[in-house]
Design an enzyme around this catalytic site. Structure first.
Site, PDB file in Angstrom:
ATOM      1  N   ARG A   1       0.811  -1.239   0.000  1.00  0.00           N
ATOM      2  CA  ARG A   1       0.000   0.000   0.000  1.00  0.00           C
ATOM      3  C   ARG A   1       0.837   1.279   0.000  1.00  0.00           C
ATOM      4  NH1 ARG A   1      -3.057  -3.155   3.652  1.00  0.00           N
ATOM      5  NH2 ARG A   1      -4.835  -4.054   2.573  1.00  0.00           N
TER       6      ARG A   1
ATOM      7  N   LYS B   1       5.282  11.550 -10.892  1.00  0.00           N
ATOM      8  CA  LYS B   1       4.516  10.692 -11.800  1.00  0.00           C
ATOM      9  C   LYS B   1       5.270   9.374 -11.938  1.00  0.00           C
ATOM     10  CE  LYS B   1       2.059  13.779 -14.965  1.00  0.00           C
ATOM     11  NZ  LYS B   1       1.985  14.245 -16.366  1.00  0.00           N
TER      12      LYS B   1
ATOM     13  N   GLU C   1      13.629  17.146 -23.644  1.00  0.00           N
ATOM     14  CA  GLU C   1      12.841  17.593 -22.485  1.00  0.00           C
ATOM     15  C   GLU C   1      13.403  18.913 -21.929  1.00  0.00           C
ATOM     16  OE1 GLU C   1      10.025  16.238 -21.931  1.00  0.00           O
ATOM     17  OE2 GLU C   1      10.073  14.039 -21.950  1.00  0.00           O
TER      18      GLU C   1
ATOM     19  N   LYS D   1      10.033  23.016 -13.406  1.00  0.00           N
ATOM     20  CA  LYS D   1       9.054  21.931 -13.232  1.00  0.00           C
ATOM     21  C   LYS D   1       8.485  21.940 -11.808  1.00  0.00           C
ATOM     22  CE  LYS D   1       7.926  17.154 -13.915  1.00  0.00           C
ATOM     23  NZ  LYS D   1       8.200  15.858 -14.518  1.00  0.00           N
TER      24      LYS D   1
ATOM     25  N   GLU E   1      -2.217  17.355 -11.932  1.00  0.00           N
ATOM     26  CA  GLU E   1      -2.543  17.718 -13.315  1.00  0.00           C
ATOM     27  C   GLU E   1      -4.030  18.006 -13.528  1.00  0.00           C
ATOM     28  OE1 GLU E   1      -0.006  15.750 -16.296  1.00  0.00           O
ATOM     29  OE2 GLU E   1      -1.763  15.764 -17.583  1.00  0.00           O
TER      30      GLU E   1
ATOM     31  N   ARG F   1      -0.366  21.748 -14.976  1.00  0.00           N
ATOM     32  CA  ARG F   1       0.720  20.775 -15.202  1.00  0.00           C
ATOM     33  C   ARG F   1       0.675  20.178 -16.602  1.00  0.00           C
ATOM     34  NH1 ARG F   1       3.136  16.048 -11.199  1.00  0.00           N
ATOM     35  NH2 ARG F   1       4.638  15.292 -12.712  1.00  0.00           N
TER      36      ARG F   1
ATOM     37  N   ASN G   1       3.197  18.464 -20.881  1.00  0.00           N
ATOM     38  CA  ASN G   1       3.006  17.388 -21.858  1.00  0.00           C
ATOM     39  C   ASN G   1       3.122  17.912 -23.287  1.00  0.00           C
ATOM     40  OD1 ASN G   1       2.489  15.537 -19.789  1.00  0.00           O
ATOM     41  ND2 ASN G   1       0.331  16.138 -19.717  1.00  0.00           N
TER      42      ASN G   1
ATOM     43  N   HIS H   1       3.692  15.697 -26.293  1.00  0.00           N
ATOM     44  CA  HIS H   1       3.551  14.311 -25.837  1.00  0.00           C
ATOM     45  C   HIS H   1       2.332  13.594 -26.413  1.00  0.00           C
ATOM     46  CE1 HIS H   1       6.757  15.491 -23.199  1.00  0.00           C
ATOM     47  NE2 HIS H   1       6.754  14.361 -22.525  1.00  0.00           N
TER      48      HIS H   1
ATOM     49  N   HIS I   1       3.736  10.309 -27.589  1.00  0.00           N
ATOM     50  CA  HIS I   1       3.366   9.004 -27.024  1.00  0.00           C
ATOM     51  C   HIS I   1       2.808   8.091 -28.121  1.00  0.00           C
ATOM     52  CE1 HIS I   1       2.955  10.472 -22.572  1.00  0.00           C
ATOM     53  NE2 HIS I   1       4.189  10.238 -22.922  1.00  0.00           N
TER      54      HIS I   1
ATOM     55  N   HIS J   1      12.005   7.920 -26.024  1.00  0.00           N
ATOM     56  CA  HIS J   1      10.951   8.837 -25.588  1.00  0.00           C
ATOM     57  C   HIS J   1      11.263  10.278 -26.028  1.00  0.00           C
ATOM     58  CE1 HIS J   1       7.826  10.585 -23.086  1.00  0.00           C
ATOM     59  NE2 HIS J   1       8.726  11.397 -22.567  1.00  0.00           N
TER      60      HIS J   1
HETATM   61  P1  NAD Z   1      16.013   4.970 -20.066  1.00  0.00           P
HETATM   62  O1  NAD Z   1      15.642   4.897 -18.667  1.00  0.00           O
HETATM   63  O2  NAD Z   1      15.653   3.827 -20.953  1.00  0.00           O
HETATM   64  O3  NAD Z   1      17.596   5.217 -20.143  1.00  0.00           O
HETATM   65  C1  NAD Z   1      18.196   5.320 -21.399  1.00  0.00           C
HETATM   66  C2  NAD Z   1      19.348   4.304 -21.589  1.00  0.00           C
HETATM   67  O4  NAD Z   1      20.518   4.803 -20.938  1.00  0.00           O
HETATM   68  C3  NAD Z   1      19.093   2.947 -20.986  1.00  0.00           C
HETATM   69  O5  NAD Z   1      19.689   1.970 -21.776  1.00  0.00           O
HETATM   70  C4  NAD Z   1      19.802   3.060 -19.629  1.00  0.00           C
HETATM   71  O6  NAD Z   1      20.143   1.813 -19.086  1.00  0.00           O
HETATM   72  C5  NAD Z   1      21.023   3.842 -20.013  1.00  0.00           C
HETATM   73  N1  NAD Z   1      21.654   4.618 -18.963  1.00  0.00           N
HETATM   74  C6  NAD Z   1      21.060   5.248 -17.929  1.00  0.00           C
HETATM   75  N2  NAD Z   1      21.949   5.995 -17.267  1.00  0.00           N
HETATM   76  C7  NAD Z   1      23.143   5.811 -17.873  1.00  0.00           C
HETATM   77  C8  NAD Z   1      24.445   6.327 -17.661  1.00  0.00           C
HETATM   78  N3  NAD Z   1      24.675   7.239 -16.728  1.00  0.00           N
HETATM   79  N4  NAD Z   1      25.446   5.900 -18.443  1.00  0.00           N
HETATM   80  C9  NAD Z   1      25.202   5.007 -19.458  1.00  0.00           C
HETATM   81  N5  NAD Z   1      23.994   4.513 -19.742  1.00  0.00           N
HETATM   82  C10 NAD Z   1      22.968   4.914 -18.954  1.00  0.00           C
HETATM   83  O7  NAD Z   1      15.407   6.287 -20.773  1.00  0.00           O
HETATM   84  P2  NAD Z   1      15.187   7.775 -20.243  1.00  0.00           P
HETATM   85  O8  NAD Z   1      15.272   8.607 -21.451  1.00  0.00           O
HETATM   86  O9  NAD Z   1      16.048   8.084 -19.093  1.00  0.00           O
HETATM   87  O10 NAD Z   1      13.687   7.749 -19.711  1.00  0.00           O
HETATM   88  C11 NAD Z   1      12.610   7.560 -20.583  1.00  0.00           C
HETATM   89  C12 NAD Z   1      11.383   7.202 -19.777  1.00  0.00           C
HETATM   90  O11 NAD Z   1      11.046   8.273 -18.896  1.00  0.00           O
HETATM   91  C13 NAD Z   1      10.167   6.929 -20.628  1.00  0.00           C
HETATM   92  O12 NAD Z   1       9.563   5.730 -20.219  1.00  0.00           O
HETATM   93  C14 NAD Z   1       9.257   8.108 -20.332  1.00  0.00           C
HETATM   94  O13 NAD Z   1       7.897   7.782 -20.446  1.00  0.00           O
HETATM   95  C15 NAD Z   1       9.638   8.441 -18.938  1.00  0.00           C
HETATM   96  N6  NAD Z   1       9.320   9.819 -18.517  1.00  0.00           N
HETATM   97  C16 NAD Z   1       8.659   9.978 -17.347  1.00  0.00           C
HETATM   98  C17 NAD Z   1       8.376  11.245 -16.881  1.00  0.00           C
HETATM   99  C18 NAD Z   1       7.707  11.428 -15.550  1.00  0.00           C
HETATM  100  O14 NAD Z   1       7.312  12.555 -15.231  1.00  0.00           O
HETATM  101  N7  NAD Z   1       7.598  10.407 -14.748  1.00  0.00           N
HETATM  102  C19 NAD Z   1       8.763  12.366 -17.629  1.00  0.00           C
HETATM  103  C20 NAD Z   1       9.435  12.172 -18.819  1.00  0.00           C
HETATM  104  C21 NAD Z   1       9.722  10.878 -19.259  1.00  0.00           C
HETATM  105  N1  GLY Z   2       6.507  14.936 -17.860  1.00  0.00           N
HETATM  106  C1  GLY Z   2       5.276  15.617 -17.608  1.00  0.00           C
HETATM  107  C2  GLY Z   2       4.962  15.772 -16.163  1.00  0.00           C
HETATM  108  O1  GLY Z   2       5.717  15.386 -15.299  1.00  0.00           O
HETATM  109  O2  GLY Z   2       3.924  16.273 -15.833  1.00  0.00           O
END
Ligand code: NAD
Ligand code: GLY
Length: 336
Positions: A94, A116, A158, A200, A210, A214, A218, A221, A225, A238
């Protein structure tokens, strides 16, 4: 830095086989110095791992090792690890505490901040998730030294997004400093990470769940997406999908008279200089629209779009004629 959050507690470090060899040992030592008992849980690398079976694996490991409600989950990695580990923390017994230790530019400027958390569903991106704030976000700019070039560029999408929707002077700064960011100069990276987090955090503080404001985060996006999901998770990064989506949303803003041709040209130039795509994939506009309808922002059956109002400001619109959207997708996509 970690002690107030983890002293005398058990910590499960969720990470993957790409990040672990670089940073797991160092983080484990830091947590131990802070008085924690830290053990890793490894998950597969990449966007396809942001799914139910990986989440289940994390729960299996937590239960097998008898982690209780006083445990802390620590996400070490990019946005995939952060989103999945955060969601695991949101629902395990939980809800337990979690820490974000982001190691990609994208995660340091965006995904680790704001609470998020989510996994993907085959029918749509981030469809299963929760709002769950981390205890803290600990970003070390030096971890970006080991990031592949393509991932750094994806993070820049981003970074650019934050300027486009919130801060015109940050766009000016980016135009001056984009090459420094691509060369990974630490001072430039530190400034960009700090500025994006400030921007942010202000938005999230005003509208955590949101209900309104907020949603401007997006920007790009709704298109992005759909590009990611339609191509198969992991095909487009992404940030790459968001870049092409921001170009589409900018063109839409231009056609509605909200942005000027010069402003849209500046968006395009910035994305190109960052090494990002400015065109979507070769998919029919109708198919992309189908994917877009699944998006969370399609409330009440109507698609909503974040549009630029010049550079540094944005607004949400839900009343756009479908023909205008189709036209923009067609003009901003590769030929089938
Ligand atoms: P990712 O987590 O897949 O990382 C990218 C690649 O880099 C992976 O292969 C990872 O293992 C590697 N990596 C990570 N750190 C490293 C380092 N320091 N050195 C070498 N390799 C490294 O991708 P991302 O771009 O970090 O994240 C994308 C995700 O984030 C998507 O799923 C997206 O939907 C999500 N996202 C979420 C939010 C939110 O508000 N929660 C906002 C934007 C994006
Ligand atoms: N990446 C969009 C948000 O965090 O609201």
């Amino acid at each position: 830095m970690y002690a107030p959050h983890v002293a005398s507690r058990r910590v499960a470090i969720v990470t993957n086989p790409v990040v672990a060899p670089f940073y797991l040992e160092r983080l484990t030592a830091s947590l131990q110095r802070a008085g924690a008992q830290a053990t890793p849980i490894l998950i597969a690398d990449g966007e396809p791992a942001k799914d139910w079976s990986t989440l289940d694996h994390v729960f299996d490991e937590l239960l097998a090792a008898r982690y209780g409600r006083d445990a802390v989950i620590c996400a070490l990695g990019g946005g995939v690890v952060g989103d999945l580990a955060g969601f695991a923390a949101a629902v395990y017994q939980r809800g337990i505490a979690f820490l974000q230790v982001p190691t990609t530019l994208l995660a340091q400027v965006d995904s680790s901040v704001g609470g998020k958390t989510a996994i993907n569903h085959p029918r749509g991106k981030n469809m299963i998730g929760a709002f769950h704030q981390p205890l803290a976000v600990v970003s070390d700019i030096a971890t970006l030294d080991s990031l592949p070039e393509r991932e750094l560029a994806a993070g820049l999408a981003e970074v650019i997004k934050h300027g486009l929707v919130l801060d015109a002077s940050f766009i000016d700064w980016l135009e001056q400093n984009l090459e420094a960011l691509r060369r990974r100069e630490h001072a430039a990276l530190a400034f960009a990470v700090r500025r994006c987090c400030e921007l942010k955090a202000k938005v999230v503080a005003a509208d955590e769940r949101e209900a309104g404001l907020r949603a401007i985060l997006n920007f790009g996006h709704t298109f992005g997406h759909a590009i990611e999901a339609s191509a198969g998770y992991g095909t487009w990064l992404h940030g790459e999908a968001v870049a092409a989506g921001m170009m589409m949303a900018s063109e839409l803003s231009l056609r509605l008279g909200l942005a000027s041709p010069q402003e849209v040209m500046r968006v395009r130039q910035l994305l190109l200089r960052a090494g990002l795509p400015v065109q979507g994939p070769a998919i029919s506009p109708q198919s992309l629209l189908e994917w877009m309808r699944v998006d969370k922002k399609a409330g009440g059956g109507r698609m909503r779009f974040v549009l630029l109002c010049g550079l540094g400001a944005a607004q949400m619109r839900a009343d756009l004629p479908e023909e205008a959207v189709i036209e923009v997708i067609r003009d901003c996509s590769a030929r089938p």
